[in-house]
Design a protein around this motif. Sequence first.
Motif, PDB file in Angstrom:
ATOM      1  N   ARG A 166       0.823  -1.209   0.000  1.00  0.00           N
ATOM      2  CA  ARG A 166       0.000   0.000   0.000  1.00  0.00           C
ATOM      3  C   ARG A 166       0.858   1.261   0.000  1.00  0.00           C
ATOM      4  NH1 ARG A 166      -2.394   4.301   1.716  1.00  0.00           N
ATOM      5  NH2 ARG A 166      -0.624   4.617   3.097  1.00  0.00           N
ATOM      6  N   THR A 167       0.465   2.220  -0.816  1.00  0.00           N
ATOM      7  CA  THR A 167       1.137   3.506  -0.887  1.00  0.00           C
ATOM      8  C   THR A 167       0.098   4.607  -1.016  1.00  0.00           C
ATOM      9  OG1 THR A 167       2.696   4.875  -2.141  1.00  0.00           O
ATOM     10  CG2 THR A 167       1.405   3.285  -3.395  1.00  0.00           C
ATOM     11  N   GLY A 168       0.425   5.781  -0.509  1.00  0.00           N
ATOM     12  CA  GLY A 168      -0.472   6.928  -0.651  1.00  0.00           C
ATOM     13  C   GLY A 168       0.074   7.956  -1.616  1.00  0.00           C
ATOM     14  N   THR A 169       1.221   7.653  -2.239  1.00  0.00           N
ATOM     15  CA  THR A 169       1.852   8.570  -3.175  1.00  0.00           C
ATOM     16  C   THR A 169       1.070   8.609  -4.487  1.00  0.00           C
ATOM     17  OG1 THR A 169       4.008   8.021  -2.230  1.00  0.00           O
ATOM     18  CG2 THR A 169       4.001   9.167  -4.339  1.00  0.00           C
ATOM     19  N   LYS A 170       0.552   9.771  -4.856  1.00  0.00           N
ATOM     20  CA  LYS A 170      -0.333   9.881  -6.017  1.00  0.00           C
ATOM     21  C   LYS A 170       0.349   9.433  -7.307  1.00  0.00           C
ATOM     22  CE  LYS A 170      -3.301  13.538  -4.161  1.00  0.00           C
ATOM     23  NZ  LYS A 170      -3.815  14.918  -4.364  1.00  0.00           N
ATOM     24  N   ARG A 171       1.610   9.817  -7.477  1.00  0.00           N
ATOM     25  CA  ARG A 171       2.312   9.457  -8.707  1.00  0.00           C
ATOM     26  C   ARG A 171       2.427   7.938  -8.834  1.00  0.00           C
ATOM     27  NH1 ARG A 171       8.722  10.509  -9.994  1.00  0.00           N
ATOM     28  NH2 ARG A 171       8.741   9.549 -12.071  1.00  0.00           N
ATOM     29  N   ASN A 172       2.812   7.288  -7.742  1.00  0.00           N
ATOM     30  CA  ASN A 172       2.971   5.831  -7.796  1.00  0.00           C
ATOM     31  C   ASN A 172       1.629   5.118  -7.930  1.00  0.00           C
ATOM     32  OD1 ASN A 172       5.699   6.207  -7.563  1.00  0.00           O
ATOM     33  ND2 ASN A 172       5.805   5.708  -5.393  1.00  0.00           N
ATOM     34  N   LEU A 173       0.597   5.657  -7.276  1.00  0.00           N
ATOM     35  CA  LEU A 173      -0.735   5.068  -7.403  1.00  0.00           C
ATOM     36  C   LEU A 173      -1.228   5.139  -8.849  1.00  0.00           C
ATOM     37  CD1 LEU A 173      -2.544   6.356  -4.194  1.00  0.00           C
ATOM     38  CD2 LEU A 173      -2.204   3.963  -4.827  1.00  0.00           C
ATOM     39  N   ALA A 174      -0.996   6.293  -9.487  1.00  0.00           N
ATOM     40  CA  ALA A 174      -1.418   6.455 -10.876  1.00  0.00           C
ATOM     41  C   ALA A 174      -0.691   5.453 -11.779  1.00  0.00           C
ATOM     42  CB  ALA A 174      -1.159   7.880 -11.343  1.00  0.00           C
ATOM     43  N   ALA A 175       0.597   5.264 -11.514  1.00  0.00           N
ATOM     44  CA  ALA A 175       1.383   4.317 -12.318  1.00  0.00           C
ATOM     45  C   ALA A 175       0.889   2.887 -12.107  1.00  0.00           C
ATOM     46  CB  ALA A 175       2.860   4.435 -11.959  1.00  0.00           C
ATOM     47  N   LEU A 176       0.573   2.533 -10.854  1.00  0.00           N
ATOM     48  CA  LEU A 176       0.082   1.187 -10.559  1.00  0.00           C
ATOM     49  C   LEU A 176      -1.255   0.930 -11.256  1.00  0.00           C
ATOM     50  CD1 LEU A 176       0.925   1.029  -6.741  1.00  0.00           C
ATOM     51  CD2 LEU A 176       1.975  -0.373  -8.525  1.00  0.00           C
ATOM     52  N   ARG A 177      -2.152   1.905 -11.177  1.00  0.00           N
ATOM     53  CA  ARG A 177      -3.456   1.737 -11.812  1.00  0.00           C
ATOM     54  C   ARG A 177      -3.312   1.602 -13.327  1.00  0.00           C
ATOM     55  NH1 ARG A 177      -5.307   6.435  -8.193  1.00  0.00           N
ATOM     56  NH2 ARG A 177      -6.188   5.392  -6.358  1.00  0.00           N
ATOM     57  N   ALA A 178      -2.429   2.401 -13.917  1.00  0.00           N
ATOM     58  CA  ALA A 178      -2.232   2.351 -15.365  1.00  0.00           C
ATOM     59  C   ALA A 178      -1.702   0.989 -15.809  1.00  0.00           C
ATOM     60  CB  ALA A 178      -1.276   3.458 -15.800  1.00  0.00           C
ATOM     61  N   ALA A 179      -0.922   0.348 -14.936  1.00  0.00           N
ATOM     62  CA  ALA A 179      -0.345  -0.968 -15.258  1.00  0.00           C
ATOM     63  C   ALA A 179      -1.274  -2.113 -14.881  1.00  0.00           C
ATOM     64  CB  ALA A 179       0.999  -1.132 -14.542  1.00  0.00           C
ATOM     65  N   GLY A 180      -2.425  -1.795 -14.269  1.00  0.00           N
ATOM     66  CA  GLY A 180      -3.372  -2.840 -13.883  1.00  0.00           C
ATOM     67  C   GLY A 180      -3.016  -3.546 -12.589  1.00  0.00           C
ATOM     68  N   TRP A 181      -2.125  -2.938 -11.787  1.00  0.00           N
ATOM     69  CA  TRP A 181      -1.734  -3.530 -10.512  1.00  0.00           C
ATOM     70  C   TRP A 181      -2.734  -3.148  -9.422  1.00  0.00           C
ATOM     71  CZ3 TRP A 181       3.870  -4.709  -8.951  1.00  0.00           C
ATOM     72  CH2 TRP A 181       4.578  -5.234 -10.041  1.00  0.00           C
ATOM     73  N   ARG A 182      -2.689  -3.896  -8.316  1.00  0.00           N
ATOM     74  CA  ARG A 182      -3.566  -3.655  -7.178  1.00  0.00           C
ATOM     75  C   ARG A 182      -2.721  -3.477  -5.918  1.00  0.00           C
ATOM     76  NH1 ARG A 182      -7.714  -8.651  -8.794  1.00  0.00           N
ATOM     77  NH2 ARG A 182      -7.899  -8.018 -11.004  1.00  0.00           N
ATOM     78  N   LEU A 183      -3.369  -3.238  -4.787  1.00  0.00           N
ATOM     79  CA  LEU A 183      -2.640  -3.005  -3.544  1.00  0.00           C
ATOM     80  C   LEU A 183      -2.775  -4.190  -2.589  1.00  0.00           C
ATOM     81  CD1 LEU A 183      -3.509   0.736  -2.705  1.00  0.00           C
ATOM     82  CD2 LEU A 183      -1.504  -0.170  -3.905  1.00  0.00           C
ATOM     83  N   LEU A 184      -1.713  -4.441  -1.842  1.00  0.00           N
ATOM     84  CA  LEU A 184      -1.746  -5.421  -0.763  1.00  0.00           C
ATOM     85  C   LEU A 184      -1.679  -4.636   0.544  1.00  0.00           C
ATOM     86  CD1 LEU A 184      -1.754  -8.394   0.083  1.00  0.00           C
ATOM     87  CD2 LEU A 184       0.748  -8.312   0.097  1.00  0.00           C
ATOM     88  N   VAL A 185      -2.759  -4.661   1.290  1.00  0.00           N
ATOM     89  CA  VAL A 185      -2.866  -3.894   2.527  1.00  0.00           C
ATOM     90  C   VAL A 185      -2.557  -4.811   3.708  1.00  0.00           C
ATOM     91  CG1 VAL A 185      -4.392  -2.499   3.975  1.00  0.00           C
ATOM     92  CG2 VAL A 185      -4.615  -2.416   1.480  1.00  0.00           C
ATOM     93  N   SER A 186      -1.652  -4.380   4.576  1.00  0.00           N
ATOM     94  CA  SER A 186      -1.315  -5.165   5.764  1.00  0.00           C
ATOM     95  C   SER A 186      -2.263  -4.818   6.898  1.00  0.00           C
ATOM     96  CB  SER A 186       0.130  -4.880   6.197  1.00  0.00           C
ATOM     97  OG  SER A 186       0.399  -5.511   7.439  1.00  0.00           O
ATOM     98  N   ALA A 187      -2.677  -5.832   7.634  1.00  0.00           N
ATOM     99  CA  ALA A 187      -3.617  -5.633   8.740  1.00  0.00           C
ATOM    100  C   ALA A 187      -3.056  -4.733   9.837  1.00  0.00           C
ATOM    101  CB  ALA A 187      -4.006  -6.985   9.336  1.00  0.00           C
ATOM    102  N   THR A 188      -1.744  -4.631   9.936  1.00  0.00           N
ATOM    103  CA  THR A 188      -1.135  -3.834  11.004  1.00  0.00           C
ATOM    104  C   THR A 188      -0.622  -2.485  10.501  1.00  0.00           C
ATOM    105  OG1 THR A 188       0.970  -4.982  10.629  1.00  0.00           O
ATOM    106  CG2 THR A 188      -0.476  -5.848  12.360  1.00  0.00           C
ATOM    107  N   ALA A 189      -0.944  -2.130   9.255  1.00  0.00           N
ATOM    108  CA  ALA A 189      -0.509  -0.846   8.697  1.00  0.00           C
ATOM    109  C   ALA A 189      -1.724   0.046   8.476  1.00  0.00           C
ATOM    110  CB  ALA A 189       0.260  -1.078   7.394  1.00  0.00           C
ATOM    111  N   CYS A 190      -1.557   1.053   7.639  1.00  0.00           N
ATOM    112  CA  CYS A 190      -2.646   1.983   7.344  1.00  0.00           C
ATOM    113  C   CYS A 190      -3.738   1.267   6.560  1.00  0.00           C
ATOM    114  CB  CYS A 190      -2.096   3.171   6.548  1.00  0.00           C
ATOM    115  SG  CYS A 190      -3.348   4.389   6.104  1.00  0.00           S
ATOM    116  N   LEU A 191      -4.959   1.307   7.070  1.00  0.00           N
ATOM    117  CA  LEU A 191      -6.067   0.575   6.452  1.00  0.00           C
ATOM    118  C   LEU A 191      -6.802   1.454   5.447  1.00  0.00           C
ATOM    119  CD1 LEU A 191      -7.482  -1.351   9.550  1.00  0.00           C
ATOM    120  CD2 LEU A 191      -5.812  -2.135   7.839  1.00  0.00           C
TER     121      LEU A 191
END
Length: 262
Positions: free
Chosen positions: A59-84
């Motif tokens: 999981r990342t909150g960086t807009k640039r990296n999020l945009a790149a991930l979405r464009a590539a069709g990637w998804r996020l893996l959220v850890s239960a002990t991190a930011c939900l």
Amino acid sequence: MTTLPAWSQRYLDGQNVGRAEAMMAYAQYYCVDGSADTDPEIEERIEMHRAPLVGYASRTGTKRNLAALRAAGWRLLVSATACLRTEGTRYAMDNGAWAAYKQDKPFDKDAFMRAIDKLGESADWIVVPDIVTGGLRSLDYSLSWLEKLKGLPTPLLLAVQDGMEPNDIRDLLSPATGIFIGRPTEWKEETANQWGRLARRRNCYLHVGRVNSQRRIAICNAAGANSFDCTSASRFSESLQRLAPAVLQDDLFAASRSWEDV
């Protein structure tokens, strides 16, 4: 606290149908639920087709990296002990055991259940709690949690690691209960194909944890994995540019295409 969240009652009562239940019903109707793997009386044919490999980034909150991930069709893996937070992106949920292990802390059961309460209903899948480097002791621990999480609408993945063999979990696998290949790295690379063959025979989901190179993505493709997760892609968009093309390289000889027994 290991009480299921209030929203799960709708699924337990049959008011809602969860994705895991729907997948099982579909697989059983078309006789592709993996039963033939252990029961020779059942006639079953699982198609040798695999959906494209999917990448999950930490999981990342960086807009640039999020945009790149979405464009590539990637998804996020959220850890239960991190930011939900999911940042409006499709996601899966890790149990947080690895983070606790790295920090030399006990597994946070309450944090895991809070994460399920908040994000579990819409997650692609959830990794059942495990004990890092625990071998078969980890499997026993995961099985106790598998029983507690029964009734959730979300597919669950059992973490496998050094010290486990396919026959240890074979009867537990189905279209609703899959495999998460954990550590150590060398063992993961050496055994990926055998877990891939098992996943195909049981028609279950296969995810490979901690994959940060093109070579390891190729191993995931060769094993017939459905997905993998990566830490560097969420921190550096340049890493994503380097790794993304490898995801698209299908393997004609992948374990998921083979009829060979495990």
